[in-house]
Scaffold this motif. Structure first.
Motif, PDB file in Angstrom:
ATOM      1  N   LEU A  11     -16.714 -14.520   3.126  1.00 41.73           N
ATOM      2  CA  LEU A  11     -16.995 -15.184   1.730  1.00 41.73           C
ATOM      3  C   LEU A  11     -18.093 -16.409   2.078  1.00 41.73           C
ATOM      4  O   LEU A  11     -18.673 -16.650   1.391  1.00 41.73           O
ATOM      5  CB  LEU A  11     -15.647 -15.814   1.430  1.00 41.73           C
ATOM      6  CG  LEU A  11     -14.647 -14.642   0.931  1.00 41.73           C
ATOM      7  CD1 LEU A  11     -13.445 -15.362   0.907  1.00 41.73           C
ATOM      8  CD2 LEU A  11     -15.244 -14.117  -0.426  1.00 41.73           C
ATOM      9  N   ALA A  12     -17.977 -17.051   3.156  1.00 42.43           N
ATOM     10  CA  ALA A  12     -18.954 -18.040   3.502  1.00 42.43           C
ATOM     11  C   ALA A  12     -20.378 -17.714   3.550  1.00 42.43           C
ATOM     12  O   ALA A  12     -21.247 -18.342   2.978  1.00 42.43           O
ATOM     13  CB  ALA A  12     -18.745 -19.055   4.618  1.00 42.43           C
ATOM     14  N   LYS A  13     -20.446 -16.607   4.151  1.00 38.44           N
ATOM     15  CA  LYS A  13     -21.938 -15.979   3.998  1.00 38.44           C
ATOM     16  C   LYS A  13     -22.472 -15.703   2.957  1.00 38.44           C
ATOM     17  O   LYS A  13     -23.692 -15.915   2.301  1.00 38.44           O
ATOM     18  CB  LYS A  13     -22.050 -14.658   4.898  1.00 38.44           C
ATOM     19  CG  LYS A  13     -23.423 -13.797   5.294  1.00 38.44           C
ATOM     20  CD  LYS A  13     -23.266 -12.885   5.948  1.00 38.44           C
ATOM     21  CE  LYS A  13     -24.635 -12.150   6.324  1.00 38.44           C
ATOM     22  NZ  LYS A  13     -24.629 -10.961   7.191  1.00 38.44           N
ATOM     23  N   LYS A  14     -21.643 -15.100   2.098  1.00 44.42           N
ATOM     24  CA  LYS A  14     -22.079 -14.638   0.681  1.00 44.42           C
ATOM     25  C   LYS A  14     -22.234 -15.879  -0.161  1.00 44.42           C
ATOM     26  O   LYS A  14     -23.187 -16.142  -0.794  1.00 44.42           O
ATOM     27  CB  LYS A  14     -20.810 -13.749  -0.145  1.00 44.42           C
ATOM     28  CG  LYS A  14     -21.305 -13.150  -1.428  1.00 44.42           C
ATOM     29  CD  LYS A  14     -20.085 -12.377  -1.943  1.00 44.42           C
ATOM     30  CE  LYS A  14     -20.391 -12.046  -3.166  1.00 44.42           C
ATOM     31  NZ  LYS A  14     -19.290 -10.925  -3.719  1.00 44.42           N
ATOM     32  N   SER A  24     -22.541 -20.765  -6.054  1.00 42.17           N
ATOM     33  CA  SER A  24     -21.754 -20.450  -7.176  1.00 42.17           C
ATOM     34  C   SER A  24     -20.597 -21.248  -7.278  1.00 42.17           C
ATOM     35  O   SER A  24     -19.825 -21.315  -5.915  1.00 42.17           O
ATOM     36  CB  SER A  24     -21.698 -19.149  -7.312  1.00 42.17           C
ATOM     37  OG  SER A  24     -20.489 -18.603  -8.043  1.00 42.17           O
ATOM     38  N   ASP A  25     -19.970 -21.897  -8.085  1.00 46.11           N
ATOM     39  CA  ASP A  25     -18.636 -22.695  -8.024  1.00 46.11           C
ATOM     40  C   ASP A  25     -17.594 -21.412  -7.765  1.00 46.11           C
ATOM     41  O   ASP A  25     -16.831 -21.765  -7.256  1.00 46.11           O
ATOM     42  CB  ASP A  25     -18.533 -23.285  -9.513  1.00 46.11           C
ATOM     43  CG  ASP A  25     -19.296 -24.558  -9.537  1.00 46.11           C
ATOM     44  OD1 ASP A  25     -19.942 -24.873  -8.604  1.00 46.11           O
ATOM     45  OD2 ASP A  25     -19.380 -25.006 -10.765  1.00 46.11           O
ATOM     46  N   VAL A  31     -14.367 -19.464  -1.071  1.00 46.00           N
ATOM     47  CA  VAL A  31     -14.485 -19.912   0.153  1.00 46.00           C
ATOM     48  C   VAL A  31     -13.106 -20.988   0.271  1.00 46.00           C
ATOM     49  O   VAL A  31     -12.440 -20.847   1.435  1.00 46.00           O
ATOM     50  CB  VAL A  31     -15.709 -20.444   0.542  1.00 46.00           C
ATOM     51  CG1 VAL A  31     -15.684 -21.083   1.894  1.00 46.00           C
ATOM     52  CG2 VAL A  31     -16.766 -19.387   0.324  1.00 46.00           C
ATOM     53  N   VAL A  32     -12.911 -21.903  -0.506  1.00 48.58           N
ATOM     54  CA  VAL A  32     -11.875 -22.663  -0.444  1.00 48.58           C
ATOM     55  C   VAL A  32     -10.738 -22.122  -0.249  1.00 48.58           C
ATOM     56  O   VAL A  32      -9.622 -22.422   0.560  1.00 48.58           O
ATOM     57  CB  VAL A  32     -12.002 -23.796  -1.414  1.00 48.58           C
ATOM     58  CG1 VAL A  32     -10.746 -24.717  -1.533  1.00 48.58           C
ATOM     59  CG2 VAL A  32     -13.241 -24.571  -1.553  1.00 48.58           C
ATOM     60  N   ILE A  71     -26.597 -19.200   8.292  1.00 47.52           N
ATOM     61  CA  ILE A  71     -26.372 -19.491   7.063  1.00 47.52           C
ATOM     62  C   ILE A  71     -25.341 -20.789   7.279  1.00 47.52           C
ATOM     63  O   ILE A  71     -25.192 -21.847   6.717  1.00 47.52           O
ATOM     64  CB  ILE A  71     -25.797 -18.598   6.262  1.00 47.52           C
ATOM     65  CG1 ILE A  71     -26.765 -17.378   6.074  1.00 47.52           C
ATOM     66  CG2 ILE A  71     -25.174 -18.871   5.012  1.00 47.52           C
ATOM     67  CD1 ILE A  71     -26.293 -16.150   5.292  1.00 47.52           C
ATOM     68  N   PHE A  72     -24.432 -20.660   8.223  1.00 46.51           N
ATOM     69  CA  PHE A  72     -23.093 -21.475   8.523  1.00 46.51           C
ATOM     70  C   PHE A  72     -22.913 -21.572   9.799  1.00 46.51           C
ATOM     71  O   PHE A  72     -23.093 -20.714  10.523  1.00 46.51           O
ATOM     72  CB  PHE A  72     -22.185 -21.285   7.522  1.00 46.51           C
ATOM     73  CG  PHE A  72     -21.333 -20.191   7.699  1.00 46.51           C
ATOM     74  CD1 PHE A  72     -20.356 -19.979   8.335  1.00 46.51           C
ATOM     75  CD2 PHE A  72     -21.727 -18.787   7.243  1.00 46.51           C
ATOM     76  CE1 PHE A  72     -19.748 -18.632   8.707  1.00 46.51           C
ATOM     77  CE2 PHE A  72     -21.352 -17.474   7.598  1.00 46.51           C
ATOM     78  CZ  PHE A  72     -19.943 -17.743   8.247  1.00 46.51           C
TER      79      PHE A  72
END
Length: 231
Positions: A11-14, A24-25, A31-32, A71-72
């Motif tokens: 999800l973080a990568k996306k 995107s919110d 992710v949260v 990315i992260f």
């Protein structure tokens, strides 16, 4: 079914992929939500493996690398009873912090529009304004492993410090993008209450002064034992 930490990484990568144009919110909420589900056993984190040598000069913080791509990054920080994560920034980054062991005291600040320093004791700082940040308090709270994650954006809560409460504490940290050459961490100290903005009624304005990396902060390392993460 994929392990919780793999779900979080996917999800973080996306969410933080720059090719998407902006964050995107809706994806950030995903992710949260995934971060909030992470517990110590999902990462195979064993607090007994952390060496606490406060009386013999051991590192005040232990660092565990979990995963990193373009990315992260995902890391675990373990703050020992006498340790701390000093006040620092995250230039242009999003960050999520989920406590997985113990509890922490987290204080974060958001930068405000530049203001003037009126107190004569600090006029010399005006000669080098790049070392000063005008901020207001964003959060000041105790966070436990039972609580959801805290997060920062390039704008909100981007300066923070983290201290353990009642013993050792550990948290999972996700940063997007991660620190790299050209995107470095800076450390700060909060100036005293006798530093005021030009609007003396604005008691919420505080000043942070950039400093060298604190001498009481350094890390030793442990090897990550949790599930492998595929890119």
């Amino acid at each position: 079914m994929a392990a919780p930490v793999q779900q979080l990484a996917t999800l973080a990568k996306k969410c933080f992929d720059k090719t998407q144009g902006s964050v995107s919110d809706e994806l950030l909420e995903d992710v949260v939500a995934a971060m909030n589900k992470i517990q110590a056993n999902d990462l195979k984190f064993d607090s007994s493996a952390v060496k606490i040598n406060d009386s013999t000069g051991g590192a005040p913080v232990t660092f565990i690398h979990v995963y990193k791509n373009d990315i992260f990054s995902m890391r675990i920080f373990v703050i020992k009873p006498s340790g701390r994560i000093p006040l620092h920034d995250h230039p242009g980054m999003f960050g999520l912090c989920k406590v997985i062991h113990g509890s922490v005291h987290l204080r974060s600040f958001t930068e405000t529009e530049e203001q003037d320093i009126q107190d004569s004791c600090f006029q010399h700082l005006r000669e080098n304004p790049s070392v000063l940040k005008s901020v207001h308090l964003h959060q000041d709270l105790i966070v436990t492993s039972k609580d959801g994650c805290c997060f920062l954006t390039p704008r909100e809560g981007n300066y923070h410090e983290i201290l353990p409460v009642d013993g050792m504490a550990a948290f999972l940290d996700v940063l997007a993008p991660h620190y790299s050459q050209g995107r470095e961490c800076h450390y700060f100290e909060e100036l005293g209450s006798n530093v005021l903005s030009s609007d003396v009624t604005d008691v919420g304005v505080r000043w942070l002064k950039q400093i060298q990396a604190p001498s009481d902060y350094w890390c030793d390392r442990l090897v990550y034992k949790g599930p492998s993460i595929k890119s």
